[in-house]
Structures are given as C-alpha cells and as structure tokens.
Write a protein that holds these residues in place. Structure first.
Motif, PDB file in Angstrom:
ATOM      1  N   VAL A  65       0.841  -1.198   0.000  1.00 24.19           N
ATOM      2  CA  VAL A  65       0.000   0.000   0.000  1.00 24.19           C
ATOM      3  C   VAL A  65       0.874   1.245   0.000  1.00 24.19           C
ATOM      4  CG1 VAL A  65      -1.880  -1.154   1.247  1.00 24.19           C
ATOM      5  CG2 VAL A  65      -0.144   0.096   2.533  1.00 24.19           C
ATOM      6  N   THR A  66       0.258   2.362  -0.307  1.00 20.64           N
ATOM      7  CA  THR A  66       0.956   3.642  -0.250  1.00 20.64           C
ATOM      8  C   THR A  66       0.953   4.165   1.184  1.00 20.64           C
ATOM      9  OG1 THR A  66      -1.051   4.925  -0.612  1.00 20.64           O
ATOM     10  CG2 THR A  66       0.188   4.241  -2.589  1.00 20.64           C
ATOM     11  N   THR A  67       1.807   5.129   1.440  1.00 21.18           N
ATOM     12  CA  THR A  67       1.809   5.768   2.759  1.00 21.18           C
ATOM     13  C   THR A  67       0.480   6.478   2.987  1.00 21.18           C
ATOM     14  OG1 THR A  67       4.206   6.006   2.663  1.00 21.18           O
ATOM     15  CG2 THR A  67       3.058   7.396   4.242  1.00 21.18           C
ATOM     16  N   GLY A  68      -0.127   6.989   1.933  1.00 18.34           N
ATOM     17  CA  GLY A  68      -1.447   7.608   2.047  1.00 18.34           C
ATOM     18  C   GLY A  68      -2.480   6.624   2.563  1.00 18.34           C
ATOM     19  N   ARG A  69      -2.405   5.378   2.083  1.00 13.27           N
ATOM     20  CA  ARG A  69      -3.325   4.341   2.557  1.00 13.27           C
ATOM     21  C   ARG A  69      -3.057   4.028   4.032  1.00 13.27           C
ATOM     22  NH1 ARG A  69      -8.025   2.191   3.319  1.00 13.27           N
ATOM     23  NH2 ARG A  69      -8.020  -0.070   3.484  1.00 13.27           N
ATOM     24  N   ILE A  70      -1.793   4.025   4.415  1.00 12.88           N
ATOM     25  CA  ILE A  70      -1.451   3.800   5.831  1.00 12.88           C
ATOM     26  C   ILE A  70      -2.040   4.915   6.683  1.00 12.88           C
ATOM     27  CG2 ILE A  70       0.472   3.768   7.480  1.00 12.88           C
ATOM     28  CD1 ILE A  70       2.029   2.168   5.311  1.00 12.88           C
ATOM     29  N   ALA A  71      -1.993   6.141   6.189  1.00  9.28           N
ATOM     30  CA  ALA A  71      -2.606   7.258   6.915  1.00  9.28           C
ATOM     31  C   ALA A  71      -4.110   7.013   7.083  1.00  9.28           C
ATOM     32  CB  ALA A  71      -2.339   8.569   6.191  1.00  9.28           C
TER      33      ALA A  71
END
Length: 169
Positions: A65-71
């Motif tokens: 996943v992207t870091t945006g998804r982690i956020a």
C-alpha cells in the motif's frame, strides 16, 4: 453458553440504567486492558504500539500500500504515517519500493520473515482467546462480530472528530 451459564451482572434487577452504568465501567476496563496488552506486545517486539497496530492492519491488506493508505488505515496525518513507515523500515518490518505501474508512487511492502515472527507470537498468545470464544454459541459470536465492526466504525468517526478539533467537543 446457556442462560443459566450466563454471567450474573452486579446491576441485575437494577434495570437498564444499572446495566448501562455497568457497561460504561466494563467498557473502560476493556479498553484499558486492550491498550495495556497492546503495549506489552509492542514492548516484547521492541515496537511502538502504533507501529504494532499498523503492522496488524497492513497484514489485512491484499498487498503493498501507499503511505497515504497507511494514513487512512491508522487515522494519522500523512506526515505522521511517513514517520511511522520510516520506523518500520528501520526495524526491518517493511520495505519501500516503486510501483511498477506508476513509478511516481512508492509502495510499502511487509517483510514476510519479520511478519512470520509477528505471527508466531500471535499463535502463542491466541490459545486462551480461542478457548474463551469457544464457550459462546454462534448467535453470541455473531453479536460480538457485529459489536466489533460497529466499534471500528464509531472509533474511526470519533478519531476524525477529535482530530478535527471542532467546537462540538
């Protein structure tokens, strides 16, 4: 669990108000015990508790996943999520890699060997929970699942509300 096996509540006979009071106390103890358990597991793995839960959530995702998804998953800002990924990368739990379809995107991937260590600990800890849940019938399990799903949704909304800092707090 049969009716005669059901736990007796202190508020029994006190009506709904008594039950709601008992529920508030039990909820606070439940949340505190979970937070303390999470801290103990994180300490054992030498992780921050948020990092531990991020790994838990990432293990439920179908792939990197992207870091945006982690956020999104954690309710953190993108800056905080980036720092979280930095810590997880330093600890060897994740790697960053370019997306092969979009070279501008960076994906965060779990490191299988480190996640196997994580999974082995959960396997050792899971027995008592499995035994506890085995005492419930299918309807009770369905009730628990529904409660947990609703709790996840409500918690996410409350996190958003708290982080928004609106005047209604």
């Amino acid at each position: 669990m049969t009716q005669k096996d059901a736990p007796r509540h202190k508020a029994e006979g006190a009506g709904r108000a008594g039950l709601m009071g008992e529920l508030r106390i039990a909820s606070r103890r439940y949340m505190a015990s979970y937070a303390l358990f999470n801290q103990a597991v994180a300490d054992h793995l030498r992780l921050h508790p948020t990092d531990l839960q991020c790994l838990n959530l990432l293990s439920l995702e179908p792939g990197p996943v992207t870091t945006g998804r982690i956020a999104e998953l954690t309710g953190l800002t993108t800056g905080s999520a980036t720092r979280l990924v930095d810590r997880l990368e330093r600890s060897g739990h994740v790697t960053r890699e370019r997306d092969t379809r979009d070279r501008r995107r960076v994906l965060v991937r779990l490191v299988p060997e480190r996640m196997a260590e994580f999974g082995a600990l959960w396997q050792r800890l899971n027995g008592p929970w499995t035994a506890m849940f085995d005492e419930y019938d299918d309807n009770e399990i369905a009730l628990l699942i529904g409660h947990m799903q609703r709790t996840v949704e409500l918690s996410a909304a409350q996190v958003e509300r708290l982080r928004g800092g609106g005047p209604d707090l």
